[in-house]
Design a protein around this motif. Structure first.
Motif, mmCIF file in Angstrom:
data_model
loop_
_atom_site.group_PDB
_atom_site.id
_atom_site.type_symbol
_atom_site.label_atom_id
_atom_site.label_comp_id
_atom_site.label_asym_id
_atom_site.label_seq_id
_atom_site.Cartn_x
_atom_site.Cartn_y
_atom_site.Cartn_z
ATOM 1 N N PRO A 12 0.837 -1.199 0.000
ATOM 2 C CA PRO A 12 0.000 0.000 0.000
ATOM 3 C C PRO A 12 0.875 1.254 0.000
ATOM 4 O O PRO A 12 1.810 1.365 0.791
ATOM 5 N N PRO A 13 0.596 2.180 -0.900
ATOM 6 C CA PRO A 13 1.426 3.390 -0.976
ATOM 7 C C PRO A 13 1.058 4.401 0.106
ATOM 8 O O PRO A 13 0.057 4.265 0.798
ATOM 9 N N ASP A 14 1.896 5.402 0.231
ATOM 10 C CA ASP A 14 1.568 6.537 1.087
ATOM 11 C C ASP A 14 0.333 7.236 0.529
ATOM 12 O O ASP A 14 -0.001 7.114 -0.646
ATOM 13 N N ARG A 15 -0.319 7.999 1.377
ATOM 14 C CA ARG A 15 -1.536 8.698 0.970
ATOM 15 C C ARG A 15 -1.242 9.700 -0.154
ATOM 16 O O ARG A 15 -2.000 9.796 -1.123
ATOM 17 N N SER A 16 -0.157 10.435 -0.057
ATOM 18 C CA SER A 16 0.155 11.435 -1.086
ATOM 19 C C SER A 16 0.492 10.768 -2.417
ATOM 20 O O SER A 16 0.128 11.276 -3.481
ATOM 21 N N VAL A 17 1.154 9.628 -2.374
ATOM 22 C CA VAL A 17 1.474 8.896 -3.605
ATOM 23 C C VAL A 17 0.191 8.359 -4.234
ATOM 24 O O VAL A 17 0.020 8.387 -5.449
ATOM 25 N N ALA A 18 -0.728 7.886 -3.405
ATOM 26 C CA ALA A 18 -2.009 7.381 -3.904
ATOM 27 C C ALA A 18 -2.798 8.505 -4.594
ATOM 28 O O ALA A 18 -3.444 8.271 -5.621
ATOM 29 N N TRP A 19 -2.739 9.710 -4.054
ATOM 30 C CA TRP A 19 -3.390 10.848 -4.708
ATOM 31 C C TRP A 19 -2.742 11.128 -6.061
ATOM 32 O O TRP A 19 -3.408 11.507 -7.025
ATOM 33 N N GLY A 20 -1.430 10.959 -6.140
ATOM 34 C CA GLY A 20 -0.734 11.130 -7.418
ATOM 35 C C GLY A 20 -1.187 10.104 -8.442
ATOM 36 O O GLY A 20 -1.370 10.426 -9.619
ATOM 37 N N PHE A 21 -1.376 8.847 -8.009
ATOM 38 C CA PHE A 21 -1.904 7.817 -8.903
ATOM 39 C C PHE A 21 -3.294 8.194 -9.399
ATOM 40 O O PHE A 21 -3.616 8.028 -10.576
ATOM 41 N N LEU A 22 -4.129 8.697 -8.502
ATOM 42 C CA LEU A 22 -5.490 9.082 -8.868
ATOM 43 C C LEU A 22 -5.468 10.203 -9.909
ATOM 44 O O LEU A 22 -6.152 10.133 -10.929
ATOM 45 N N LEU A 23 -4.664 11.233 -9.670
ATOM 46 C CA LEU A 23 -4.591 12.347 -10.617
ATOM 47 C C LEU A 23 -4.024 11.903 -11.962
ATOM 48 O O LEU A 23 -4.485 12.355 -13.013
ATOM 49 N N ALA A 125 -6.756 1.895 0.223
ATOM 50 C CA ALA A 125 -5.771 0.966 0.785
ATOM 51 C C ALA A 125 -4.501 1.679 1.231
ATOM 52 O O ALA A 125 -3.655 1.062 1.880
ATOM 53 N N SER A 126 -4.364 2.954 0.892
ATOM 54 C CA SER A 126 -3.131 3.666 1.228
ATOM 55 C C SER A 126 -3.026 3.882 2.731
ATOM 56 O O SER A 126 -4.015 3.875 3.456
ATOM 57 N N VAL A 127 -1.810 4.042 3.165
ATOM 58 C CA VAL A 127 -1.550 4.261 4.588
ATOM 59 C C VAL A 127 -1.061 5.679 4.788
ATOM 60 O O VAL A 127 -0.378 6.246 3.947
ATOM 61 N N THR A 128 -1.450 6.231 5.904
ATOM 62 C CA THR A 128 -1.003 7.578 6.252
ATOM 63 C C THR A 128 0.168 7.440 7.200
ATOM 64 O O THR A 128 0.047 6.871 8.279
ATOM 65 N N HIS A 129 1.287 7.936 6.755
ATOM 66 C CA HIS A 129 2.471 7.916 7.609
ATOM 67 C C HIS A 129 2.625 9.290 8.258
ATOM 68 O O HIS A 129 2.636 10.304 7.588
ATOM 69 N N SER A 130 2.734 9.259 9.560
ATOM 70 C CA SER A 130 2.958 10.532 10.252
ATOM 71 C C SER A 130 4.452 10.783 10.283
ATOM 72 O O SER A 130 5.265 9.852 10.381
ATOM 73 N N PRO A 131 4.870 12.028 10.178
ATOM 74 C CA PRO A 131 6.298 12.327 10.206
ATOM 75 C C PRO A 131 6.875 11.987 11.585
ATOM 76 O O PRO A 131 6.207 12.110 12.604
ATOM 77 N N PRO A 132 8.115 11.499 11.582
ATOM 78 C CA PRO A 132 8.717 11.147 12.871
ATOM 79 C C PRO A 132 8.938 12.394 13.736
ATOM 80 O O PRO A 132 9.210 13.482 13.240
ATOM 81 N N THR A 133 8.766 12.224 15.029
ATOM 82 C CA THR A 133 9.009 13.319 15.959
ATOM 83 C C THR A 133 10.412 13.210 16.511
ATOM 84 O O THR A 133 11.107 12.208 16.315
ATOM 85 N N LEU A 134 10.863 14.210 17.222
ATOM 86 C CA LEU A 134 12.213 14.217 17.750
ATOM 87 C C LEU A 134 12.459 13.111 18.777
ATOM 88 O O LEU A 134 13.557 12.617 18.892
#
Length: 137
Positions: A12-23, A125-134
């Protein structure tokens, strides 16, 4: 130990990549985003879309050629008859060409809608990855 997915199952791709596939599927070429996402159905979507475009382009070329070639007859007939009477006077069999153009539009629409459905499946099916914190290590 990391478990791998079954062969043939795309990750499953990242959410932003999945939006790129859709567009890509909806704006560039139906099926291209599906292929980029690893879906084999994208090839059939591309074939439907390109076939539909070619059939529609054929109709446009034949229509323009006929209109340019017979413009004098059409201008003369315009003063005495309706548009449909003018079209029927053309020597080209417009009904056959119209069916070809209509079939092209239908094929393209099927490919586009199929690509939309595939894109929405990929997006769901895409997954949302949260950015890592410190604090994460």
């Amino acid at each position: 130990m990391k478990k791998s997915s079954a062969p043939g199952q795309p990750h499953p791709p990242d959410r932003s990549v999945a939006w790129g596939f859709l567009l890509t599927n909806l704006v560039v070429l139906p099926g291209m985003g599906s292929v980029a996402a690893g879906r084999r159905s994208g090839y059939a979507q591309i074939i439907l879309a390109l076939g539909g475009l070619l059939l529609s382009a054929y109709f446009v070329v034949v229509a323009l050629y006929s209109l340019v070639k017979h413009r004098a007859e059409l201008i003369e007939a315009a003063s005495v008859s309706t548009v449909w009477d003018q079209v029927e006077k053309l020597p080209v069999n417009w009904r056959a060409h119209l069916w070809i153009g209509g079939l092209g539009l239908v094929l393209f629409a099927i490919g586009w809608c199929w690509a939309l459905a595939t894109s929405l499946q990929i997006l769901n099916a895409s997954v949302t990855h949260s950015p890592p914190t410190l604090g994460d290590t």
